[in-house]
Design an enzyme around this catalytic site. Structure first.
Site, PDB file in Angstrom:
ATOM      1  N   GLU A  72       0.942   3.802   1.835  1.00 46.32           N
ATOM      2  CA  GLU A  72       1.431   4.239   3.133  1.00 46.32           C
ATOM      3  C   GLU A  72       2.733   3.514   3.502  1.00 46.32           C
ATOM      4  O   GLU A  72       3.666   4.128   4.024  1.00 46.32           O
ATOM      5  CB  GLU A  72       0.372   3.985   4.215  1.00 46.32           C
ATOM      6  CG  GLU A  72      -0.937   4.733   3.997  1.00 46.32           C
ATOM      7  CD  GLU A  72      -1.964   3.915   3.234  1.00 46.32           C
ATOM      8  OE1 GLU A  72      -3.174   4.117   3.456  1.00 46.32           O
ATOM      9  OE2 GLU A  72      -1.547   3.068   2.409  1.00 46.32           O
TER      10      GLU A  72
ATOM     11  N   CYS B  69      -2.235  -0.686   7.700  1.00 43.57           N
ATOM     12  CA  CYS B  69      -1.432   0.512   7.452  1.00 43.57           C
ATOM     13  C   CYS B  69      -1.493   1.454   8.653  1.00 43.57           C
ATOM     14  O   CYS B  69      -0.506   2.104   8.992  1.00 43.57           O
ATOM     15  CB  CYS B  69      -1.906   1.220   6.184  1.00 43.57           C
ATOM     16  SG  CYS B  69      -1.463   0.351   4.657  1.00 43.57           S
TER      17      CYS B  69
ATOM     18  N   CYS C 124      -6.002   1.409   5.712  1.00 47.43           N
ATOM     19  CA  CYS C 124      -6.614   0.209   6.269  1.00 47.43           C
ATOM     20  C   CYS C 124      -6.040  -0.013   7.671  1.00 47.43           C
ATOM     21  O   CYS C 124      -5.116   0.691   8.100  1.00 47.43           O
ATOM     22  CB  CYS C 124      -6.339  -0.999   5.371  1.00 47.43           C
ATOM     23  SG  CYS C 124      -4.592  -1.508   5.338  1.00 47.43           S
TER      24      CYS C 124
ATOM     25  N   HIS D 165       0.838  -1.188   0.000  1.00 44.10           N
ATOM     26  CA  HIS D 165       0.000   0.000   0.000  1.00 44.10           C
ATOM     27  C   HIS D 165       0.878   1.246   0.000  1.00 44.10           C
ATOM     28  O   HIS D 165       2.034   1.213   0.430  1.00 44.10           O
ATOM     29  CB  HIS D 165      -0.926  -0.002   1.221  1.00 44.10           C
ATOM     30  CG  HIS D 165      -2.055  -0.976   1.104  1.00 44.10           C
ATOM     31  ND1 HIS D 165      -3.066  -1.082   2.039  1.00 44.10           N
ATOM     32  CD2 HIS D 165      -2.355  -1.896   0.144  1.00 44.10           C
ATOM     33  CE1 HIS D 165      -3.920  -2.015   1.678  1.00 44.10           C
ATOM     34  NE2 HIS D 165      -3.506  -2.526   0.530  1.00 44.10           N
TER      35      HIS D 165
END
Length: 235
Positions: free
Chosen positions: A63, A96, A93, A61
């Protein structure tokens, strides 16, 4: 006055800007695009210089990609304050969120402000708790509004000549609906916003309010959507 030349050719951020179509498809609050995009600003100490860049999902992801890039490419100095601002097409999410908290705990002089265009799987209890944990750890999380969209267009997008003020005019209502749901998350209330997509790709937003929403959410937040009438109790 709008420039007729677009971003200056000498602009140091030019090669790091995204294209207008990318901004439109990633940050439209009505679209449920699977991939995520991150636009970010970093400011060190008292310097007025702001470093801007962007990132997208890879095998990780966005992040996680940012955290890995930040920790590997910059010689971190704990005595210098670092201010980071994220503009995310999706909220983090729960995994993350956990990684972000770990990153911040290891870098106490870093502060993080997150603006999001949409809430990622917001009915999932783990994702809701992850956002609450981030906020409780000192992270500011807000839904992107008109000023943030305008800021991103001017500073992160390779907009056409003469179009510096012509960012996509997304409906403000969707921003308000997501802001309302974020309040539910912060207050540990049940979800009030339901999102679905029909076969024709039309995204539908539906509000389902319970008594606890009326009791806990400030009336001006409810009224701001223009869709809700707050019950009045006469004494």
């Amino acid at each position: 006055m709008a420039s007729d030349k677009g971003p200056s050719a000498g602009d140091a951020t030019l090669r790091r800007r995204i294209e207008p179509w990318e901004f439109e498809v990633f940050f439209d609050p009505r679209e449920l695009r699977k991939e995520a995009c991150l636009l970010y600003e970093i400011q060190w100490g008292t310097s007025h210089k702001i470093w801007r860049n962007s990132g997208k999902n890879t095998s990780n992801h966005v992040e996680i990609n940012f955290i890995e890039k930040f920790t590997s490419e910059r010689q971190y100095c704990p005595s210098i304050h670092c201010s980071i601002t994220w503009f995310l097409s999706w909220s983090p999410c729960w995994e993350c969120s956990k990684a972000i908290r770990g990153f911040l705990s290891q870098h106490p002089s870093v502060t993080l402000v997150i603006y999001v265009a949409r809430l990622f799987w917001h009915v999932d209890p783990q994702n809701r708790q992850g956002l609450r944990d981030l906020i409780n750890s000192g992270v500011t999380i807000q839904i992107m509004r008109v000023p943030e969209y305008h800021h991103c267009w001017r500073n992160f997008v390779n907009y056409p000549p003469g179009k510096e003020d012509h960012w996509p005019r997304y409906p403000v209502l969707w921003m308000k609906l997501y802001a309302l749901e974020l309040h539910c998350i912060i207050l540990s209330l049940p979800p009030c916003l339901r999102i679905s997509r029909r076969q024709n790709q039309l995204t539908l937003f539906r509000l389902t309010l319970q008594n606890c929403h009326y009791q806990m959410i400030p009336p001006h937040i409810l009224l701001a959507t223009g869709l809700i009438q707050v019950p009045v109790t006469w004494k």
